[in-house]
Design a protein around this motif. Structure first.
Motif, short mmCIF file in Angstrom:
data_model
loop_
_atom_site.label_atom_id
_atom_site.label_comp_id
_atom_site.label_asym_id
_atom_site.label_seq_id
_atom_site.Cartn_x
_atom_site.Cartn_y
_atom_site.Cartn_z
N SER A 1 -0.86 38.43 -24.64
CA SER A 1 -0.19 37.14 -24.62
C SER A 1 0.96 37.09 -23.61
O SER A 1 1.15 36.08 -22.95
CB SER A 1 0.31 36.76 -26.01
N GLU A 2 1.69 38.18 -23.46
CA GLU A 2 2.81 38.17 -22.51
C GLU A 2 2.31 37.99 -21.07
O GLU A 2 2.83 37.17 -20.32
CB GLU A 2 3.64 39.45 -22.62
N ALA A 3 1.28 38.73 -20.69
CA ALA A 3 0.72 38.62 -19.35
C ALA A 3 0.10 37.24 -19.13
O ALA A 3 0.28 36.63 -18.07
CB ALA A 3 -0.32 39.71 -19.11
N PHE A 4 -0.61 36.74 -20.13
CA PHE A 4 -1.22 35.41 -20.06
C PHE A 4 -0.14 34.35 -19.84
O PHE A 4 -0.24 33.49 -18.96
CB PHE A 4 -1.99 35.14 -21.35
N ASN A 5 0.93 34.42 -20.64
CA ASN A 5 2.02 33.45 -20.53
C ASN A 5 2.75 33.56 -19.20
O ASN A 5 3.15 32.55 -18.62
CB ASN A 5 2.99 33.61 -21.70
N ARG B 1 0.46 39.47 -10.12
CA ARG B 1 -0.57 40.10 -10.94
C ARG B 1 -0.60 41.61 -10.75
O ARG B 1 -0.73 42.38 -11.69
CB ARG B 1 -1.93 39.51 -10.58
N ASP B 2 -0.46 42.05 -9.51
CA ASP B 2 -0.56 43.47 -9.20
C ASP B 2 0.59 44.30 -9.75
O ASP B 2 0.52 45.53 -9.74
CB ASP B 2 -0.70 43.68 -7.69
N LEU B 3 1.61 43.67 -10.29
CA LEU B 3 2.72 44.39 -10.90
C LEU B 3 2.39 44.85 -12.33
O LEU B 3 3.09 45.70 -12.88
CB LEU B 3 3.98 43.52 -10.93
N LEU B 4 1.34 44.29 -12.90
CA LEU B 4 0.97 44.63 -14.28
C LEU B 4 0.19 45.95 -14.31
O LEU B 4 -0.67 46.19 -13.46
CB LEU B 4 0.16 43.50 -14.90
N PRO B 5 0.47 46.79 -15.32
CA PRO B 5 -0.10 48.14 -15.33
C PRO B 5 -1.57 48.26 -15.74
O PRO B 5 -2.30 49.09 -15.21
CB PRO B 5 0.78 48.89 -16.33
N ARG B 6 -2.03 47.42 -16.67
CA ARG B 6 -3.39 47.58 -17.19
C ARG B 6 -4.31 46.48 -16.68
O ARG B 6 -3.90 45.34 -16.49
CB ARG B 6 -3.38 47.56 -18.72
N ALA B 7 -5.58 46.83 -16.51
CA ALA B 7 -6.57 45.87 -16.00
C ALA B 7 -6.69 44.65 -16.91
O ALA B 7 -6.79 43.52 -16.43
CB ALA B 7 -7.93 46.54 -15.84
N GLU C 1 -4.43 43.32 -18.78
CA GLU C 1 -3.25 42.48 -18.58
C GLU C 1 -3.34 41.69 -17.27
O GLU C 1 -2.96 40.52 -17.22
CB GLU C 1 -1.97 43.32 -18.59
N ARG C 2 -3.86 42.35 -16.24
CA ARG C 2 -4.05 41.64 -14.96
C ARG C 2 -5.04 40.50 -15.13
O ARG C 2 -4.86 39.41 -14.60
CB ARG C 2 -4.47 42.61 -13.86
N ARG C 3 -6.11 40.74 -15.89
CA ARG C 3 -7.11 39.70 -16.15
C ARG C 3 -6.48 38.55 -16.95
O ARG C 3 -6.69 37.38 -16.64
CB ARG C 3 -8.29 40.29 -16.91
N ALA C 4 -5.69 38.87 -17.96
CA ALA C 4 -5.03 37.84 -18.76
C ALA C 4 -4.08 37.01 -17.91
O ALA C 4 -4.02 35.78 -18.04
CB ALA C 4 -4.27 38.47 -19.93
N PHE C 5 -3.35 37.67 -17.02
CA PHE C 5 -2.45 36.98 -16.10
C PHE C 5 -3.24 35.99 -15.24
O PHE C 5 -2.85 34.83 -15.10
CB PHE C 5 -1.73 38.00 -15.21
N GLU C 6 -4.35 36.45 -14.67
CA GLU C 6 -5.19 35.59 -13.83
C GLU C 6 -5.69 34.38 -14.62
O GLU C 6 -5.69 33.26 -14.12
CB GLU C 6 -6.39 36.37 -13.30
#
Length: 98
Positions: A27-31, A57-63, A65-70
């Motif tokens: 949720s944090e990455a998504f938000n 997006r590339d600052l996030l550590p896990r794949a 989380e990067r997907r959720a961010f996108e």
């Protein structure tokens, strides 16, 4: 998939919200993604959209989380584009499973 954790992007710009279930808490990455997209949309669209998204997006550590961010980022942009294309769309929410 395990039990899953839901995140929600509320309705905005007259376009329906979306509820997404993730395998872990993203949720944090998504938000973050949704907020960054909103900032880009509200601030006279400074810089290239794709560059803004990729840099953060590339600052996030896990794949996942990067997907959720996108997904959060692009969902917010989609809401704005969808509003401009189809103003008569109903306010019902969509439900997705990722």
């Amino acid at each position: 998939m395990s039990k899953g954790v839901k995140t929600c992007l509320p309705p905005h710009d007259g376009h329906p919200g979306v509820e997404i279930t993730w395998a872990s808490d993203c949720s944090e990455a998504f938000n973050q993604g949704a907020k960054l997209a909103q900032s880009w949309l509200d601030n006279a669209r400074t810089g290239w959209l794709w560059a803004v998204m990729i840099a953060e997006r590339d600052l996030l550590p896990r794949a996942i989380e990067r997907r959720a961010f996108e997904v959060g980022f692009l969902s917010r942009v989609h809401q704005r584009i969808g509003t401009q294309r189809c103003r008569s769309h109903s306010e019902k929410s969509l439900s997705l499973m990722l």
